[in-house]
Design a protein around this motif. Structure first.
Motif, PDB file in Angstrom:
ATOM      1  N   THR A  69      10.127  -1.963  -3.924  1.00 53.03           N
ATOM      2  CA  THR A  69      10.228  -2.385  -2.753  1.00 53.03           C
ATOM      3  C   THR A  69       9.455  -1.447  -1.847  1.00 53.03           C
ATOM      4  OG1 THR A  69      12.267  -1.227  -2.457  1.00 53.03           O
ATOM      5  CG2 THR A  69      12.440  -3.515  -3.212  1.00 53.03           C
ATOM      6  N   ASN A  70       9.574  -1.560  -0.684  1.00 51.40           N
ATOM      7  CA  ASN A  70       8.944  -0.634   0.371  1.00 51.40           C
ATOM      8  C   ASN A  70       9.873   0.555   0.465  1.00 51.40           C
ATOM      9  OD1 ASN A  70       6.618   0.333   1.691  1.00 51.40           O
ATOM     10  ND2 ASN A  70       7.251  -0.950   3.518  1.00 51.40           N
ATOM     11  N   GLU A  71      10.822   0.881  -0.298  1.00 46.05           N
ATOM     12  CA  GLU A  71      11.640   2.143   0.158  1.00 46.05           C
ATOM     13  C   GLU A  71      11.189   3.155  -0.969  1.00 46.05           C
ATOM     14  OE1 GLU A  71      14.245   1.847   2.210  1.00 46.05           O
ATOM     15  OE2 GLU A  71      13.590  -0.117   2.596  1.00 46.05           O
ATOM     16  N   GLU A  73      12.954   5.428  -2.377  1.00 47.22           N
ATOM     17  CA  GLU A  73      13.609   5.720  -3.614  1.00 47.22           C
ATOM     18  C   GLU A  73      12.948   4.816  -4.815  1.00 47.22           C
ATOM     19  OE1 GLU A  73      15.162   4.689  -0.419  1.00 47.22           O
ATOM     20  OE2 GLU A  73      15.622   6.779   0.208  1.00 47.22           O
ATOM     21  N   ARG A  90       2.734   4.555  -2.027  1.00 43.30           N
ATOM     22  CA  ARG A  90       3.153   3.072  -1.427  1.00 43.30           C
ATOM     23  C   ARG A  90       2.454   2.519  -0.354  1.00 43.30           C
ATOM     24  NH1 ARG A  90       7.137   3.382   2.659  1.00 43.30           N
ATOM     25  NH2 ARG A  90       7.322   5.590   2.637  1.00 43.30           N
ATOM     26  N   GLN A  94       1.359  -1.273  -1.767  1.00 42.33           N
ATOM     27  CA  GLN A  94       2.679  -2.150  -1.164  1.00 42.33           C
ATOM     28  C   GLN A  94       2.323  -3.518  -0.908  1.00 42.33           C
ATOM     29  OE1 GLN A  94       6.113  -0.911  -1.657  1.00 42.33           O
ATOM     30  NE2 GLN A  94       6.112  -3.055  -1.770  1.00 42.33           N
TER      31      GLN A  94
END
Length: 104
Positions: A69-71, A73, A90, A94
């Protein structure tokens, strides 16, 4: 001097490619992998560096498998992504991941 990639050095030492099985991608994953390769190639061209300096094929395959995801972590959980590379990778990949039709 002849260029000898990582595979040649590892093979001489008896390590490397044989210890890590190749990642097999299905049709949707292969399509996403190719999109990531295109993004990587465009970035490499704009920076004037070889594509592998942006991200290796192994890293692209790991990204495809993880579908982060765009997180931060989620990206940091991928082998080969660290605190210094997470943000740039990212930002670069992304959008291609978010466009992935197999996520639906």
């Amino acid at each position: 001097p002849r260029f000898e990639g990582v595979e040649g050095k590892a093979a001489r030492r008896g390590r490397g490619a044989a210890s890590t099985p190749p990642v097999s991608l299905d049709g949707d994953e292969e399509a996403l992998f190719e999109r990531l390769r295109e993004v990587r190639a465009a970035e490499a061209t704009s920076q004037g560096v070889p594509a592998y300096r942006i991200a290796s094929n192994a890293l692209l395959k790991a990204i495809v498998e993880a579908r982060p995801t765009n997180e931060p972590e989620a990206w940091l959980a991928i082998k080969g992504v660290g605190p210094k590379t997470e943000g740039p990778l990212r930002a670069l990949f992304q959008d291609a991941l978010d466009e992935d039709p197999s996520d639906a």
